[in-house]
Design an enzyme around this catalytic site. Structure first.
Site, PDB file in Angstrom:
ATOM      1  CG  HIS A  69      -0.407   0.360   2.527  1.00  0.00           C
ATOM      2  ND1 HIS A  69      -0.098  -0.732   3.405  1.00  0.00           N
ATOM      3  CD2 HIS A  69      -0.156   1.302   2.971  1.00  0.00           C
ATOM      4  CE1 HIS A  69       0.309  -0.342   4.626  1.00  0.00           C
ATOM      5  NE2 HIS A  69       0.311   1.098   4.158  1.00  0.00           N
ATOM      6  CG  ASP A 100      -0.215  -3.977   2.685  1.00  0.00           C
ATOM      7  OD1 ASP A 100       0.047  -3.314   1.786  1.00  0.00           O
ATOM      8  OD2 ASP A 100      -0.206  -3.427   3.995  1.00  0.00           O
ATOM      9  CB  SER A 182       3.048   1.765   6.170  1.00  0.00           C
ATOM     10  OG  SER A 182       1.780   1.913   7.128  1.00  0.00           O
TER      11      SER A 182
END
Length: 232
Positions: A69, A100, A182
């Site tokens: 992402h 992901d 992230s």
């Protein structure tokens, strides 16, 4: 929101076990200065036109692991900022939206410090951990905490009209994780990778004030290693 997502934790596959007094004592004696010095060279900031995230170095010649992402809207072109401040171009090598995760490659570099992998199957509730990344662009930020739960089923909503949600069994931690973390590293007290920081839970997301509430999630290192082996 590039660099962080809001997760909806479902019922855990296993309940957190109690934390012993000895475990708490061990956490207080960890030399986090040494851990940070060991791991910071292996974590990069991933820069996109309209956002950023983090990544961990896999090879000395610039292969880097991050979240899908983070790079999904990059168009394959991005840059990474190394721990020494150098900003170099990078390209997307391969992605696995179902987990992901993504592998990118920094161009024209050598002698980088690859992350050291740990066996995430050996992680226990109460273990001391450090999260490293670039929350809100603050590169090289480290936060500490414990493993709060294991095998926590997390579902991350898809971004964009064609994106599908992603579900996985995550390591839950109370180490502060915020937008920009992230793709960064969650490491144990030995400075070894136990997870890829990937999501936060924030009840304030709808108000535009999303941030850490002490509930963050990481994709276990064993899962990440399997995907890396497939993508590389």
């Amino acid at each position: 929101m590039t660099g962080a997502v809001i997760a909806s934790p479902d019922s855990p596959a296993s309940s957190p076990s109690s934390v012993s007094a000895q475990t708490v004592l061990n956490q207080s004696t960890v030399d986090w200065t040494t851990v940070a010095a060991k791991v910071l060279p292996s974590v990069v900031q991933v820069n996109l036109q309209n956002g950023l995230g983090s990544g961990v170095i896999l090879t000395a010649d610039g292969q880097i692991l991050t979240n899908n992402h983070v790079v999904a809207s990059s168009g394959g072109q991005l840059t990474v900022t190394l721990n020494d401040g150098r900003q170099v171009p990078a390209t997307v090598v391969a992605t696995d939206p179902s987990s992901d995760l993504a592998v990118i490659k920094a161009s024209g570099v050598s002698g980088l410090t690859p992350i050291k992998w740990a066996d995430s199957d050996g992680v226990k509730v109460g273990d001391a951990v450090m999260a490293i990344g670039s929350p809100s662009g603050l590169q090289g930020t480290v936060t500490t905490g414990i493993v709060s739960a294991l095998d926590r089923k997390v579902t991350v909503p898809g971004e964009g009209r064609r994106a599908s949600s992603v579900s996985y069994q995550a390591i839950q931690t109370d180490a502060s994780i915020n937008p920009g973390n992230s793709g960064g590293a969650l490491v144990n007290a030995a400075g070894e990778l136990i997870g890829i920081n990937s999501a936060i839970y924030s009840p304030a997301a709808s108000s535009g004030e999303a941030g850490s509430v002490g509930i963050g999630f990481a994709i276990p290192s064993n899962t990440a290693k399997q995907i890396v082996d497939k993508l590389s």
